[in-house]
Motif scaffolding. Structure first.
Motif, PDB file in Angstrom:
ATOM      1  N   LEU A 185      18.506  27.996  34.281  1.00  0.00           N
ATOM      2  CA  LEU A 185      19.488  27.700  35.418  1.00  0.00           C
ATOM      3  C   LEU A 185      19.727  28.741  37.108  1.00  0.00           C
ATOM      4  N   LEU A 186      19.635  29.637  36.592  1.00  0.00           N
ATOM      5  CA  LEU A 186      19.872  30.225  38.429  1.00  0.00           C
ATOM      6  C   LEU A 186      18.527  29.179  39.418  1.00  0.00           C
ATOM      7  N   ARG A 187      17.329  29.343  39.140  1.00  0.00           N
ATOM      8  CA  ARG A 187      16.392  28.050  39.858  1.00  0.00           C
ATOM      9  C   ARG A 187      17.012  27.027  40.014  1.00  0.00           C
ATOM     10  N   LEU A 188      17.403  26.314  38.289  1.00  0.00           N
ATOM     11  CA  LEU A 188      17.832  25.211  39.011  1.00  0.00           C
ATOM     12  C   LEU A 188      18.596  25.201  40.260  1.00  0.00           C
ATOM     13  N   LYS A 189      19.633  25.983  39.590  1.00  0.00           N
ATOM     14  CA  LYS A 189      21.048  25.821  40.405  1.00  0.00           C
ATOM     15  C   LYS A 189      20.813  25.370  42.497  1.00  0.00           C
TER      16      LYS A 189
END
Length: 148
Positions: free
Chosen positions: A113-117
């Motif tokens: 999620l951190l990277r997708l955000k």
């Protein structure tokens, strides 16, 4: 290293360099017995990454499983397959470089999620909706409100 011609286990290194893929050391060797030259590759031994599921079971990290989930989240979005592969590789490298060979699925999901955000907000929301298993519209809108 045994000579492929005579089997002697005594050789000298003539040349060493990083392989073209930069994932190994390529060594050119010469047998001290028969003087045959041969090439060897030295690679880091990969420690398998284990994912600890919510129910406590453990399973090997499945690159394809995560790739499929990210492809669904990124459907019809300007995210290439290379972007997704890089994201997965970045997560694996981060875990291996920190010498973490077991990771809880929740931690893995948070890393995704951190990277997708940072990559694509819509893909982030799609992945989060499945990963966080929202039970109501209120939970989902609450998550969106936090992001705004």
């Amino acid at each position: 290293m045994n000579c492929p011609k005579c089997g002697l286990d005594d050789s000298k290194v003539i040349d060493s360099r990083v392989s073209e893929a930069q994932d190994a050391i390529r060594r050119r060797r010469e047998c001290l017995g028969c003087e045959t030259r041969f090439t060897t590759y030295e690679r880091r031994e990969e420690q398998p990454l284990i994912v600890i599921k919510r129910d406590g079971t453990r399973e090997p990290f499945d690159h394809q499983k995560l790739h499929r989930g990210l492809m669904v989240a990124a459907a019809k979005r300007p995210i290439s397959g290379e972007d997704i592969d890089y994201l997965i590789r970045d997560i694996k490298d981060s875990l291996q470089n920190s010498f973490r060979f077991e990771v809880e699925s929740a931690t893995l999901g948070d890393m995704v999620l951190l990277r997708l955000k940072n990559l694509d907000f819509v893909a982030y929301v799609r992945f989060a909706s499945v990963y966080k298993d929202f039970r109501s519209v209120e939970e989902f809108t609450g998550e969106l409100a936090e992001l705004s």
